[in-house]
Motif scaffolding. Structure first.
Motif, short mmCIF file in Angstrom:
data_model
loop_
_atom_site.label_atom_id
_atom_site.label_comp_id
_atom_site.label_asym_id
_atom_site.label_seq_id
_atom_site.Cartn_x
_atom_site.Cartn_y
_atom_site.Cartn_z
N LEU A 8 31.50 28.59 -7.89
CA LEU A 8 31.04 29.20 -6.64
C LEU A 8 31.22 30.72 -6.63
N GLY A 9 31.80 31.27 -7.70
CA GLY A 9 32.00 32.70 -7.78
C GLY A 9 33.06 33.23 -6.82
N LEU A 10 34.08 32.40 -6.54
CA LEU A 10 35.16 32.79 -5.62
C LEU A 10 36.38 33.25 -6.40
N PRO A 11 37.17 34.16 -5.82
CA PRO A 11 38.39 34.59 -6.50
C PRO A 11 39.42 33.47 -6.55
N GLN A 12 40.30 33.52 -7.54
CA GLN A 12 41.34 32.51 -7.70
C GLN A 12 42.63 32.99 -7.04
N PRO A 13 43.13 32.25 -6.05
CA PRO A 13 44.41 32.61 -5.45
C PRO A 13 45.56 32.33 -6.42
N VAL A 42 38.41 22.63 1.07
CA VAL A 42 39.54 23.54 0.94
C VAL A 42 39.17 24.78 0.14
N VAL A 43 38.35 24.62 -0.88
CA VAL A 43 37.94 25.78 -1.69
C VAL A 43 37.04 26.71 -0.88
N VAL A 44 36.07 26.14 -0.18
CA VAL A 44 35.17 26.96 0.62
C VAL A 44 35.93 27.69 1.72
N GLY A 63 38.13 30.50 0.33
CA GLY A 63 37.30 31.64 -0.03
C GLY A 63 36.81 32.41 1.18
N ALA A 64 36.34 31.67 2.20
CA ALA A 64 35.81 32.33 3.40
C ALA A 64 36.88 33.09 4.15
#
Length: 303
Positions: A221-226, A189-191, A194-195
């Motif tokens: 993973l360096g992804l933004p936080q929704p 779900v996180v990947v 992010g994608a």
């Protein structure tokens, strides 16, 4: 409500059967939130738990959404088509990921002397964190959670308000790839979010305690936080969350639109606190979108 042109939301059902009224509540909330913000609404079929999938359920879900007047933007995606993205994330996480050879029974046995909150949850005690014991074979992949100091994560939920969890004490190192060979929900779900550039997640409150794990994964993973909004879940007569496991029935039986409106759409709206008087499905959505925007102003946390 101020429009946010960058808003991208999603509805992500699992194809374990047709949608029930609890699923419709979550779908409706996510759809209305996207429309109220003049944003995009994506649909993603979360079929990563292959063993629980029911043949044809994904198409039934998509047809039911369309019959209810919920039309998605772009193409529908399926998690089973996205395995390379999950494998890439594992590579990116590097030494934070380690093989675990423990069974659920072994984890449970390690907690026999625990009391209170820890005794009520299956918290991984880190048995394989520093390497597999002789003779043990890696069955799953786990993600290391910081131990000292504890990893405490908090966020402001747009419905529920402030939420905090001590990930170290309440969860421990959690699974990214399961012993049965399937990718774990938390990683997928996180990947995927992010994608797909998801900015706002609206879903059921049963997933509230999963959010800190997802926040931690987003961080490493360096992804933004929704932003998050967790709506209350529908329960049955004995107080259990309405689900396929508790015998929830499909809300879409193929009846004509008037019956679908009366028996499913309007009751779902009332559960969310929306008192809509509409005679057609199109009229419902015209009235429900501003009503949702007005309802949001009464919630404890709004960005």
């Amino acid at each position: 409500m101020t429009a946010r042109t960058s808003y991208i939301g999603r509805f992500a059902p699992s194809p374990t059967g047709p949608l029930h009224i609890g699923s419709l509540v979550a779908a409706m909330a996510s759809y209305l939130d996207a429309k109220a913000h003049h944003g995009q609404w994506l649909v993603r079929i979360e079929d990563v738990d292959v063993g629980r999938n029911v043949a044809g359920a994904d198409q039934h879900i998509l047809a039911s959404l369309q019959r209810c007047g919920m039309h998605w933007d772009g193409d529908v995606t399926w998690q089973t088509q996205r395995y390379p993205l999950y494998q890439q994330a594992i590579g990116q996480l590097g030494d934070l990921v380690y093989p675990c050879g423990c069974s659920r029974r072994e984890i449970a046995d390690s907690q026999l002397n625990l009391t209170g909150q820890q005794a009520q949850a299956l918290i991984y005690p880190g048995i394989c964190r520093d390497g597999l014991a002789p003779g043990k074979v890696g069955r799953a992949l786990r993600l290391k959670v910081p131990q000292t100091p504890h990893c405490v994560l908090s966020f402001e939920d747009r419905w529920a308000g402030h939420y905090s969890q001590d990930l170290t004490a309440e969860v421990g190192d959690f699974v990214l790839h399961r012993a049965d060979g399937y990718w774990a929900y938390q990683l997928a779900v996180v990947v995927d979010d992010g994608a797909q550039g998801i900015t706002d997640i609206v879903r059921g409150a049963d997933l509230l305690d999963s959010t800190p794990r997802q926040l931690y994964l987003q961080h490493v993973l360096g992804l933004p936080q929704p932003t998050y909004l967790h709506v209350p879940v529908v329960v049955n007569e004995v107080g259990e969350k309405l689900s396929k496991q508790t015998g929830a029935q499909a809300f879409d039986t193929g009846a004509d639109p008037q019956v679908l409106l009366r028996d499913a759409i309007l009751p779902a709206a009332r559960f969310l606190g929306l008192d809509i008087q509409a005679e057609t499905i199109d009229a419902f959505w015209r009235d429900a979108t501003p009503a949702w925007a007005q309802l949001l102003q009464t919630l404890p946390r709004q960005p």
